[in-house]
Design a protein around this motif. Structure first.
Motif, short mmCIF file in Angstrom:
data_model
loop_
_atom_site.label_atom_id
_atom_site.label_comp_id
_atom_site.label_asym_id
_atom_site.label_seq_id
_atom_site.Cartn_x
_atom_site.Cartn_y
_atom_site.Cartn_z
N MET A 1 0.85 -1.18 0.00
CA MET A 1 0.00 0.00 0.00
C MET A 1 0.89 1.24 0.00
SD MET A 1 -3.13 0.99 2.58
CE MET A 1 -2.09 1.38 3.97
N PRO A 2 0.62 2.23 -0.86
CA PRO A 2 1.48 3.41 -0.93
C PRO A 2 1.38 4.23 0.34
CG PRO A 2 -0.50 3.71 -2.27
CD PRO A 2 -0.49 2.29 -1.83
N ASP A 3 2.46 4.94 0.64
CA ASP A 3 2.46 5.82 1.81
C ASP A 3 1.44 6.93 1.61
OD1 ASP A 3 6.06 5.63 2.18
OD2 ASP A 3 4.47 4.34 2.96
N ARG A 4 0.83 7.36 2.71
CA ARG A 4 -0.13 8.46 2.63
C ARG A 4 0.61 9.78 2.41
NH1 ARG A 4 0.23 11.73 6.95
NH2 ARG A 4 0.96 10.92 8.95
N PRO A 5 -0.08 10.78 1.88
CA PRO A 5 0.55 12.11 1.78
C PRO A 5 0.74 12.70 3.17
CG PRO A 5 -1.78 12.24 1.23
CD PRO A 5 -1.45 10.78 1.36
N ARG A 6 1.61 13.67 3.28
CA ARG A 6 1.75 14.39 4.53
C ARG A 6 0.52 15.28 4.69
NH1 ARG A 6 7.24 17.15 6.02
NH2 ARG A 6 6.14 17.00 8.01
N ARG A 7 -0.16 15.14 5.81
CA ARG A 7 -1.39 15.89 6.04
C ARG A 7 -1.15 17.00 7.06
NH1 ARG A 7 -4.66 10.32 6.79
NH2 ARG A 7 -5.23 9.92 4.61
N ILE A 8 -1.47 18.21 6.66
CA ILE A 8 -1.35 19.37 7.53
C ILE A 8 -2.72 20.02 7.68
CG2 ILE A 8 -0.23 21.59 7.92
CD1 ILE A 8 1.75 19.31 7.92
N VAL A 9 -3.17 20.14 8.91
CA VAL A 9 -4.43 20.82 9.19
C VAL A 9 -4.13 22.31 9.34
CG1 VAL A 9 -6.41 21.00 10.73
CG2 VAL A 9 -5.30 18.77 10.37
N VAL A 10 -4.85 23.13 8.58
CA VAL A 10 -4.69 24.57 8.66
C VAL A 10 -6.01 25.18 9.11
CG1 VAL A 10 -4.22 26.71 7.40
CG2 VAL A 10 -2.94 24.61 6.84
N ALA A 11 -5.98 25.91 10.20
CA ALA A 11 -7.17 26.62 10.68
C ALA A 11 -6.91 28.11 10.58
CB ALA A 11 -7.50 26.23 12.12
N ILE A 12 -7.93 28.83 10.16
CA ILE A 12 -7.86 30.29 10.10
C ILE A 12 -8.96 30.84 10.99
CG2 ILE A 12 -7.94 32.33 8.62
CD1 ILE A 12 -7.09 30.62 6.28
N THR A 13 -8.59 31.69 11.94
CA THR A 13 -9.57 32.29 12.84
C THR A 13 -9.76 33.76 12.48
OG1 THR A 13 -8.03 33.03 14.57
CG2 THR A 13 -8.74 30.72 14.64
N GLY A 14 -10.53 34.46 13.29
CA GLY A 14 -10.88 35.84 12.95
C GLY A 14 -9.87 36.89 13.33
N ALA A 15 -8.73 36.51 13.89
CA ALA A 15 -7.70 37.49 14.23
C ALA A 15 -7.15 38.13 12.96
CB ALA A 15 -6.57 36.83 15.01
N THR A 16 -6.62 39.34 13.09
CA THR A 16 -5.99 39.96 11.94
C THR A 16 -4.75 39.16 11.52
OG1 THR A 16 -5.11 42.03 11.03
CG2 THR A 16 -4.51 41.51 13.29
N GLY A 17 -4.43 39.21 10.23
CA GLY A 17 -3.31 38.43 9.72
C GLY A 17 -3.75 37.22 8.92
N ALA A 18 -4.93 37.31 8.31
CA ALA A 18 -5.47 36.21 7.52
C ALA A 18 -4.53 35.82 6.38
CB ALA A 18 -6.84 36.57 6.96
N VAL A 19 -3.70 36.75 5.95
CA VAL A 19 -2.79 36.49 4.84
C VAL A 19 -1.82 35.36 5.16
CG1 VAL A 19 -1.09 38.21 5.59
CG2 VAL A 19 -1.25 37.60 3.17
N TYR A 20 -1.51 35.14 6.43
CA TYR A 20 -0.60 34.05 6.79
C TYR A 20 -1.23 32.69 6.49
CZ TYR A 20 2.16 37.59 9.19
OH TYR A 20 2.92 38.70 9.48
N GLY A 21 -2.48 32.53 6.88
CA GLY A 21 -3.17 31.28 6.56
C GLY A 21 -3.35 31.11 5.07
#
Length: 201
Positions: free
Chosen positions: A1-21
């Motif tokens: 069975m092939p290896d799974r992809p690397r999974r990264i959970v990204v959450a964006i909240t309401g704080a200023t700086g949305a550009v980072y997410g």
């Protein structure tokens, strides 16, 4: 069975700086072997539109998988879902408090709780200034649990020519924490001899 992809959970909240997410999602989308899982808070949708002009659907299109913030039955809410960690970019003080106290009151806080209990990497790009004592104590609590507090503070030693370069440099530092290769920012090569005649200490 092939290896799974690397999974990264990204959450964006309401704080200023949305550009980072947003920039994280753009990079992860274009990087082979990585699968991004996005969670947007309700306030994040407002902030994204205010700061970037983007609509919810445009941001969601950057992720491989999208989860609703109130869907506490989503895959990322279980420790049996294998991921390489989670980045909350940016992280509001409300979300910080929820993570620090293990409230799991929405999918962002629950997914973060899962990452901590499974001893995976959790990075909180906290956005607030100045900090009050509650903020500091919550950051201490998350650090003691194994999370990483990463305020997205701009650096200037690489002489950025634009806001985009400043954002990329910060995102690059976050990617380094996950050992994800990138070319977003130059590596520090040390101070050039003779570049300063003052004591840098």
């Amino acid at each position: 069975m092939p290896d799974r992809p690397r999974r990264i959970v990204v959450a964006i909240t309401g704080a200023t700086g949305a550009v980072y997410g947003l920039r994280l999602l753009q990079f992860l989308r274009d990087t082979p072997g990585i699968e991004s899982h996005l969670i947007l808070s309700d306030a994040a949708i407002l902030t994204l539109h205010q700061e970037t002009g983007l609509q919810k659907r445009e941001v969601e299109a950057l992720a491989h998988v999208v989860h609703k913030v109130r869907d506490v039955g989503a895959s990322v809410a279980s420790g049996s879902f294998q991921s390489d960690g989670m980045i909350i970019a940016p992280c509001s003080m409300k979300t910080l408090a929820s993570v620090a106290h293990g409230l799991s009151d929405n999918l962002i806080a629950r997914a973060a709780d899962v990452v901590l209990k499974e001893r995976r990497r959790l990075v909180l790009m906290v956005r607030e200034t100045p900090f009050n004592l509650a903020h500091l104590r919550n950051m201490t609590a998350v650090t003691e649990m194994g999370g990483i507090i990463f305020p997205p503070l701009p650096s200037f030693y690489h002489q950025p020519a634009s806001i985009a370069e400043m954002v990329d440099h910060t995102v690059a530092r976050v990617l380094d924490l996950f050992q994800i290769e990138h070319g977003l920012a130059p590596r520090w090569q040390g101070m050039q001899a003779g570049s300063t005649g003052t004591d840098a200490s």
